[in-house]
Scaffold this motif. Structure first.
Motif, PDB file in Angstrom:
ATOM      1  N   LEU A   1       0.839  -1.205   0.000  1.00  0.00           N
ATOM      2  CA  LEU A   1       0.000   0.000   0.000  1.00  0.00           C
ATOM      3  C   LEU A   1       0.871   1.251   0.000  1.00  0.00           C
ATOM      4  O   LEU A   1       1.998   1.235   0.500  1.00  0.00           O
ATOM      5  N   SER A   2       0.322   2.333  -0.522  1.00  0.00           N
ATOM      6  CA  SER A   2       1.070   3.589  -0.562  1.00  0.00           C
ATOM      7  C   SER A   2       1.318   4.118   0.849  1.00  0.00           C
ATOM      8  O   SER A   2       0.605   3.785   1.798  1.00  0.00           O
ATOM      9  N   GLU A   3       2.336   4.955   0.965  1.00  0.00           N
ATOM     10  CA  GLU A   3       2.655   5.561   2.268  1.00  0.00           C
ATOM     11  C   GLU A   3       1.485   6.381   2.795  1.00  0.00           C
ATOM     12  O   GLU A   3       1.211   6.374   3.996  1.00  0.00           O
ATOM     13  N   ASP A   4       0.789   7.099   1.910  1.00  0.00           N
ATOM     14  CA  ASP A   4      -0.350   7.916   2.337  1.00  0.00           C
ATOM     15  C   ASP A   4      -1.455   7.054   2.942  1.00  0.00           C
ATOM     16  O   ASP A   4      -2.022   7.396   3.982  1.00  0.00           O
ATOM     17  N   VAL A   5      -1.760   5.942   2.294  1.00  0.00           N
ATOM     18  CA  VAL A   5      -2.808   5.046   2.793  1.00  0.00           C
ATOM     19  C   VAL A   5      -2.388   4.446   4.137  1.00  0.00           C
ATOM     20  O   VAL A   5      -3.185   4.387   5.077  1.00  0.00           O
ATOM     21  N   GLN A   6      -1.129   4.059   4.260  1.00  0.00           N
ATOM     22  CA  GLN A   6      -0.617   3.521   5.523  1.00  0.00           C
ATOM     23  C   GLN A   6      -0.667   4.568   6.637  1.00  0.00           C
ATOM     24  O   GLN A   6      -1.056   4.259   7.769  1.00  0.00           O
ATOM     25  N   LYS A   7      -0.263   5.784   6.313  1.00  0.00           N
ATOM     26  CA  LYS A   7      -0.215   6.865   7.322  1.00  0.00           C
ATOM     27  C   LYS A   7      -1.612   7.161   7.871  1.00  0.00           C
ATOM     28  O   LYS A   7      -1.801   7.287   9.090  1.00  0.00           O
ATOM     29  N   ILE A   8      -2.586   7.267   6.987  1.00  0.00           N
ATOM     30  CA  ILE A   8      -3.963   7.549   7.431  1.00  0.00           C
ATOM     31  C   ILE A   8      -4.469   6.387   8.287  1.00  0.00           C
ATOM     32  O   ILE A   8      -5.094   6.607   9.325  1.00  0.00           O
ATOM     33  N   TYR A   9      -4.164   5.168   7.878  1.00  0.00           N
ATOM     34  CA  TYR A   9      -4.551   4.000   8.667  1.00  0.00           C
ATOM     35  C   TYR A   9      -3.928   4.080  10.069  1.00  0.00           C
ATOM     36  O   TYR A   9      -4.613   3.917  11.081  1.00  0.00           O
ATOM     37  N   ASP A  10      -2.629   4.342  10.117  1.00  0.00           N
ATOM     38  CA  ASP A  10      -1.915   4.381  11.397  1.00  0.00           C
ATOM     39  C   ASP A  10      -2.433   5.480  12.327  1.00  0.00           C
ATOM     40  O   ASP A  10      -2.455   5.317  13.547  1.00  0.00           O
ATOM     41  N   GLU A  11      -2.859   6.600  11.743  1.00  0.00           N
ATOM     42  CA  GLU A  11      -3.311   7.733  12.552  1.00  0.00           C
ATOM     43  C   GLU A  11      -4.781   7.637  12.955  1.00  0.00           C
ATOM     44  O   GLU A  11      -5.275   8.449  13.732  1.00  0.00           O
ATOM     45  N   SER A  12      -5.486   6.641  12.439  1.00  0.00           N
ATOM     46  CA  SER A  12      -6.909   6.481  12.743  1.00  0.00           C
ATOM     47  C   SER A  12      -7.093   5.847  14.114  1.00  0.00           C
ATOM     48  O   SER A  12      -6.290   5.029  14.558  1.00  0.00           O
ATOM     49  N   LYS A  13      -8.196   6.222  14.739  1.00  0.00           N
ATOM     50  CA  LYS A  13      -8.488   5.763  16.095  1.00  0.00           C
ATOM     51  C   LYS A  13      -9.116   4.367  16.072  1.00  0.00           C
ATOM     52  O   LYS A  13      -9.925   4.046  15.217  1.00  0.00           O
TER      53      LYS A  13
END
Length: 138
Positions: free
Chosen positions: A91-103
């Motif tokens: 997965l792209s870094e953007d998709v991973q980052k949003i996933y990681d930052e989600s509650k």
């Protein structure tokens, strides 16, 4: 449930032409892979509309619309979070980052993406496949 389901013109006015094309494109790629029920509802306090892809009492994903904004929500349960970790590197870094930052809540990890173009669509299909295998042959 909505009294009046928005038509294409309503959505184009609400989202603007560029985002409306993103909305249509996202709906198209989901519809090409999945046979699902489509449920329109009010978007609560934050959104104008909610559009759920659901089957057998389970929600695959939910799209949200408000003026000049689209939300694409996927809720990952415990087992689905483990499956996400397996495909993470694809997965792209953007998709991973949003996933990681989600509650993460008691009922799962609520991940909201705000697509502004089609660049994340391939990743969205990978995320949806974590939730449910595509059930349409193409």
């Amino acid at each position: 449930m909505l009294e009046k389901v928005p038509v294409a013109e309503d959505m184009a006015v609400l989202l603007g032409s560029q985002l409306y094309n993103v909305w249509k494109g996202l709906c198209t790629i989901i519809d090409e892979k999945y046979e699902m029920d489509h449920l329109w509802a009010k978007g609560g306090k934050t959104w104008t509309y909610e559009y759920k892809y659901r089957r057998g009492g389970k929600t695959l994903c939910t799209l949200y619309a408000r003026e000049n904004d689209i939300g694409f929500l996927i809720i990952f349960g415990k087992e689905e979070r483990a499956k996400f970790e397996v495909i993470r590197e694809n997965l792209s870094e953007d998709v991973q980052k949003i996933y990681d930052e989600s509650k993460t809540y008691h009922d799962g990890k609520w991940v909201m993406y705000h697509p502004v173009n089609t660049s994340m669509f391939d990743d969205f299909l990978k995320l949806l496949a974590v939730k449910r295998r595509p059930n349409k042959k193409r």
